[in-house]
Structures are given as C-alpha cells and as structure tokens.
Enzyme design. Structure first.
Site, PDB file in Angstrom:
ATOM      1  N   ALA A   1       0.835  -1.205   0.000  1.00 42.83           N
ATOM      2  CA  ALA A   1       0.000   0.000   0.000  1.00 42.83           C
ATOM      3  C   ALA A   1       0.874   1.261   0.000  1.00 42.83           C
ATOM      4  O   ALA A   1       1.945   1.272   0.630  1.00 42.83           O
ATOM      5  CB  ALA A   1      -0.930  -0.013   1.211  1.00 42.83           C
ATOM      6  N   PRO A   2       0.426   2.324  -0.732  1.00 41.95           N
ATOM      7  CA  PRO A   2      -0.828   2.482  -1.478  1.00 41.95           C
ATOM      8  C   PRO A   2      -0.788   2.006  -2.927  1.00 41.95           C
ATOM      9  O   PRO A   2      -1.734   2.241  -3.677  1.00 41.95           O
ATOM     10  CB  PRO A   2      -1.052   3.988  -1.426  1.00 41.95           C
ATOM     11  N   GLY A   3       0.303   1.376  -3.359  1.00 38.22           N
ATOM     12  CA  GLY A   3       0.314   0.771  -4.681  1.00 38.22           C
ATOM     13  C   GLY A   3       1.247   1.401  -5.689  1.00 38.22           C
ATOM     14  O   GLY A   3       1.241   0.983  -6.851  1.00 38.22           O
ATOM     15  N   GLY A   4       2.045   2.372  -5.319  1.00 38.31           N
ATOM     16  CA  GLY A   4       2.950   2.995  -6.281  1.00 38.31           C
ATOM     17  C   GLY A   4       3.976   2.022  -6.825  1.00 38.31           C
ATOM     18  O   GLY A   4       4.195   1.937  -8.037  1.00 38.31           O
TER      19      GLY A   4
ATOM     20  N   ASP B   1      -0.420  -6.350   2.167  1.00 40.93           N
ATOM     21  CA  ASP B   1      -0.245  -5.325   3.186  1.00 40.93           C
ATOM     22  C   ASP B   1      -0.876  -5.821   4.474  1.00 40.93           C
ATOM     23  O   ASP B   1      -1.976  -6.395   4.466  1.00 40.93           O
ATOM     24  CB  ASP B   1      -0.869  -4.001   2.760  1.00 40.93           C
TER      25      ASP B   1
ATOM     26  N   ASP C   1       0.113 -10.825   7.600  1.00 45.04           N
ATOM     27  CA  ASP C   1       1.338 -10.374   8.234  1.00 45.04           C
ATOM     28  C   ASP C   1       2.504 -10.895   7.400  1.00 45.04           C
ATOM     29  O   ASP C   1       2.581 -12.093   7.104  1.00 45.04           O
ATOM     30  CB  ASP C   1       1.416 -10.911   9.664  1.00 45.04           C
TER      31      ASP C   1
ATOM     32  N   ASP D   1       9.636  -3.240   1.173  1.00 45.83           N
ATOM     33  CA  ASP D   1       9.801  -1.855   1.624  1.00 45.83           C
ATOM     34  C   ASP D   1       9.320  -1.826   3.072  1.00 45.83           C
ATOM     35  O   ASP D   1       8.150  -1.574   3.348  1.00 45.83           O
ATOM     36  CB  ASP D   1       8.998  -0.907   0.735  1.00 45.83           C
TER      37      ASP D   1
ATOM     38  N   CYS E   1      12.610   3.929   4.215  1.00 50.81           N
ATOM     39  CA  CYS E   1      12.662   5.387   4.102  1.00 50.81           C
ATOM     40  C   CYS E   1      13.317   5.968   5.352  1.00 50.81           C
ATOM     41  O   CYS E   1      12.915   7.017   5.845  1.00 50.81           O
ATOM     42  CB  CYS E   1      11.267   5.968   3.896  1.00 50.81           C
TER      43      CYS E   1
END
Length: 605
Positions: A267-270, A289, A316, A333, A390
């Site tokens: 999520a959100p799918g990028g 997700d 999970d 990610d 990130c």
C-alpha cells in the site's frame, strides 16, 4: 508666369502642403516620385535608433544597479565574516546557571543560530580555539541542545543525526529536512508514453520536466494551475503521484515478464503498479499489506492504472513463507522510523525514542528473513530480494542487511542505480560485512529526494543454515534463527509483554491439566471386585501378583499435580517398576502425565 509655375511646383496639387513642411509632415498615400517613402525610412531609422539608445540606457542602469547590489552583498558578507571571526575568538561557553535562566526565559532564535555557528567553528579548530578547562564533550553538549532548540528535534533524534553526519554536513542535512521535496509523478506506461503525457499536462498549464536521466518515466512538477490529483489524465490512470525515491527499489528489483513477484508491504500501490508496468501485465504480482484499511487505496490504484496481473492480500509479512512461497522476486519496503521523510512528516522529529528504533529493527529482521524464505533459489530468471526503507539510521539498514547475511545463504549484488552513496562498512563500534558497500544510501541534501536505503540480495540456497547453539525449529512455524547475545536486547522490549501474558494463561492451563491427570489415573487404575483373595505365603506366583498390585497402587497414588508440573522431579524405583508391571494402565497413565508435564512447563509452576 514663371513665378506662378514655381509657386505651383512648390505647392503639391490637391495636397496644400509646401516644401517647407514636407520634411516633417507625412502624407497619406505617399508621393508619386517616392520621396515620401524615403522620408518614412529616415523617420523609422531615427525612431529605431532612439529606441536602441533607450534600451541601452536601461540595460546600463540595470547593470550598474546589479554591480551596486553585488558590492553591497560582498560588503555585508565581509562584515559578517569579520564579526564572526571576532566572536569566534571571544566565544565562551555559558555556565549552567545562565543556560537554565535562558531556557526558562526563552531565547531569540537568531542568538541561538549565531551560537551554533560559533560553536561549530570552535569544534572545527578545537585545539586553537578551545576554552581552558573545557572539554570537547562540553561543546558538543551545548551544540546538541542548541540544535534541538533551533530545529525542533528531541535529544534522541538529534544525537543520532550528529553520529551519522560530520559537523560541516550536519547543518545541510537539517536544513534540507525543513524544505519540502518537489512533487514528482510516474508515467503509467500501460496507458501512455511520457512524451504524450508531457504534452497533455503542458496544455493544462502544468510546468514540468523529466526527473533525471536515471528514470525514463519520472516527471517533476514545478508549477501547476490545476490540481495534479484531479486532472482527466490522473483520473484516467495515465500517471501516479509518487515520490522519486520510491522509484529506486523497483528499479533495483528489475522484474521480468511472466515472473511471480511478491510485494510484502504494497500500500498504497505505487511500487506494485510500477512492477506490473515493467512486467507489461504478464506473470503474477502478489500485493500484500498487513493493514486491511490500507488495502482500499491499493485496490483503487490498481484499478485506476489498468493493472490486471495483481492479487491483493492481507497477511502479516512474517507469515508469508508458510502462506505462500516459491516467488521469483520479492520486494520488501519495510516499516521504519521515517527518519528520511521528516520534511513530509515533521512528527518524526519528536515522536521517536530508542525503544522505537529497537522495535523497528527487530521487526525488520523478522520480515527480511521471511522475504528471503519466500524466494525460490532455483528460479531460472530470479531469486532476488530487494530490501528498502525510508530511514537513514544504521540500525534499520546496514545492521539488518548484515543480520540477513549471517542467518541465510544469500549475498549482496549491485543495485544498478547509477547514483547514491555506498552503505557503511563500519559505524562507530559496529563492523559489517565487506559487501555492505554494494548497498545505496540517498539523502535529501545531496539528491533532492527523500532519505532512502536500498539493498539487493541474491539467494544462493533454499536450505536454512543451523547452528548448535540455535534452538530447534518447531514444525509449522516460520524458521527464524535465534538472536545472538548482542541482538537479544532488541527483542526484549517486544517479548517482555508476550511472556507475561503467556505465563499467566499457561499457569492456569497447567494446573487444570495436572489435576485432570491425577483424576484420570485414579479412574483407570485396576480395582478389585468384591473381597481381595488371600494368597498363601508359600506360593511364589501369588506373591508376585500381590507385589505387582501394590506397585500399581503406589503409582496411582503418586500422580499429583506437583510432580507433573515440575519437570525436574525424579521418580522412585518402585514407580518405574510399576509402569512396566501394569502395562495397559501404566502406559495410559504415563501418556496423561506427559501431557500435564508439557502444559505445566509452558505455563510455569
């Protein structure tokens, strides 16, 4: 007559204009001999020359003004450097009472900024500019406090930034976090081309350029007269609003057509839609997700961008090896502290402490092992895992990668990203694997994008390595290696509450099972019907039968909750013989006792 003719020549027929006025008065329609055209040309030349003179004069004035401004700026800079040099020479650390008074009364940020510059200048040449009787730690302590006050960080986050960056680069990194990153979009190649998208958006008043030579689908938005998230092109799925840093993990993954790919945190799918675009809607993409509410936006973007090879699931990530495996490539990610996206989420300045970093690192280590176990090392085209965060903290990046290299048969490979800093091979007292330099780090102040970390693994074998000091794996559970003594501190925060809850529940179950076991053994013990037979003392067979009956009775009477709950209790020789003598009742009683012992061990005494 001659005079009359001359006068007639002097006066133009039907125009009533004399030769004296002819030089400056322009006639409509011109003259028959073309003299009017010549005069017009002369007038236009004069006008152009006057305009050129005016433009030159204005340009000259602008140049003079620019030179004056530059001279003033240089003079101000020189004055500032002079003042700073004077203040550096006389800079002294304030005492504790002064700092407490200033903290109570409040300080002007301009004064704090000036003190930061003076302090950093002193630390840069500490040997010559230090104050007698003051240590370097005193200056660093004051610098940390001033930076927290000026930029709004808590002490934990600022200390980590100071450990990560040298002092000259520290201020640049902190300043970059105060500036918003440019808006970037990704062209959806399933529906359009970047060139056509640029033309369509430019016609709507959007100023945009390619994000860089490293991407063939990215565009950066400088200015827009319309909302970027409400254009017909956006609603039609021609592009996705996506940060430039999130392009990098998919570029490193490099999915191929007709592969099976897993995105563990989609999520959100990028990134999921980017993977599908690179695969040209072939193969299969599993978009997972852990948060069910976030899958709504994931499904919406998949439909809007025309993706047809994706499956959305809600698990999970740590359970994926037993849910589904055998993937060609996996993209992880991982959830992180968000220290690389402070410009987007300023709450990270004060909302994180050491326990948050430990918790994130522990979760990331579990997820990366699950991601590696989900990949098939025998894949003909894949066998790759990409790990990204990130965050810019070493605990969440190089430490996690080094942990994966020690616990699984994998190796690091090139990410094929043409820019970015290499990962830390050593950081403070920590030493990592030599191949960690193949990872890539991205910083806001260097690359004008969110702080990011990318690492790419190649799986060498599906076999999970084992060690003598590791606990045996339980069937049906995710194979996770036991943590080393240095890593056990990270899991203590997470497992303390779990152990407390399991102990409370297990204690009740163990006591109940033990009492049930004792009742079952008593019910199943052999009982005599009527009167007991009296055997002659001279008969050996009757003496043996009587002895066996007494042994069986002794066994059933010793089955108590205390014995079954304590795994270290030793059995008497008579009890051991009783189990062999009473074969049917003893075997059943031993099975029940074993079950009570297992529950008692799990729940505690």
């Amino acid at each position: 007559e001659e005079d009359d003719s001359d006068d007639g020549a002097a006066m133009l027929p039907g125009k009533k204009i004399s030769d004296q006025n002819r030089k400056w008065l322009k006639l409509k329609g011109g003259d028959e001999d073309g003299s009017d055209q010549e005069s017009d040309g002369e007038d236009s030349d004069e006008d152009e020359s006057e305009e050129e003179d005016e433009m030159e004069r204005q340009a000259r004035e602008l140049d003079e003004q620019a030179e004056e401004d530059m001279a003033l700026a240089e003079q101000e800079q020189d004055d500032m450097q002079t003042n700073l040099a004077d203040s550096e020479e006389a800079f002294q650390l304030p005492d504790d009472e002064t700092m407490e008074r200033l903290a109570y009364e409040g300080e002007d940020l301009t004064v704090v900024q000036m003190r930061i510059k003076q302090n950093m200048a002193t630390l840069a040449d500490f040997k010559n500019k230090r104050e007698e009787g003051r240590s370097r730690n005193d200056y660093l302590k004051l610098l940390t406090k001033d930076l927290c006050t000026y930029y709004g960080y808590n002490h934990v986050m600022m200390s980590r930034f100071m450990q990560l960056f040298p002092l000259p680069e520290l201020v640049e990194a902190l300043e970059a976090n105060e500036v918003k990153r440019p808006v970037t979009i990704r062209t959806n190649t399933l529906k359009t081309r970047r060139r056509d998208l640029v033309q369509a958006l430019s016609s709507r008043g959007v100023s945009l350029d390619p994000v860089g030579k490293w991407s063939k689908v990215g565009l950066v938005i400088f200015e827009s007269s319309v909302p970027i998230g409400a254009t017909p092109e956006y609603l039609g799925g021609h592009y996705m609003i996506q940060s430039a840093s999130s392009f990098l993990p998919v570029m490193a993954l490099a999915p191929q057509p007709n592969e099976r790919v897993l995105d563990m945190a989609a999520a959100p799918g990028g990134k999921t839609t980017y993977v599908s675009a690179l695969m040209k809607n072939t193969g299969m993409v599993f978009a997972n997700d852990a948060t069910k509410a976030r899958t709504k936006s994931l499904v919406a973007n998949i439909h809007r961008l025309g993706v047809t090879n994706a499956v959305v699931c809600n698990y999970d990530g740590r359970s994926f090896p037993k849910v589904l495996g055998g993937f060609d490539r996996v993209l992880l990610d991982a959830p992180c502290s968000g220290s690389g996206v402070i410009a987007k989420d300023p709450g990270a300045k004060t909302g994180k402490d050491e326990s948050d970093f430990m918790r994130c690192s522990h979760l990331q280590k579990e997820l990366i092992l699950a991601a590696i176990d989900s990949v098939d090392a025998k894949s003909k085209t894949g066998g790759y895992i990409v790990y990204s965060t990130c965050s810019i903290m070493v605990d969440e990046n190089e430490a996690v990668v080094d942990y994966a290299l020690r616990k699984r048969h994998v190796k690091l490979v090139e990410t094929n990203i043409p820019f970015g800093r290499t990962g830390f091979k050593r950081f403070q007292d920590k030493r990592f694997h030599d191949s960690v330099t193949l990872t890539r780090r991205f910083y806001p102040h260097l690359h004008n994008m969110d702080g990011f970390f990318v690492a790419k693994f190649k799986k060498l074998s599906n076999k999970i390595p084992t060690k003598d000091d590791e606990a045996p794996e339980k069937p049906g559970k995710t194979p996770v290696a036991e943590a080393t003594p240095d890593e056990q501190g990270e899991s203590s925060v997470v497992e303390a509450s779990k152990a407390k809850k399991k102990g409370a529940k297990g204690g009740k179950r163990g006591a109940a099972a033990a009492s049930t076991t004792s009742r079952t053994d008593e019910d199943k013990a052999p009982k005599g019907k009527g009167k007991k037979p009296v055997a002659s003392s001279s008969s050996p067979s009757s003496q043996g039968a009587q002895g066996e009956a007494k042994k069986a009775k002794t066994k059933t009477s010793t089955a108590k909750p205390t014995t079954s709950a304590n795994p270290t209790t030793k059995q008497s020789p008579s009890l051991a013989k009783g189990k062999v003598g009473q074969k049917s009742a003893g075997a059943k009683g031993f099975a029940s006792k074993k079950g009570g012992k297992k529950l008692g061990k799990k729940g505690g005494k």
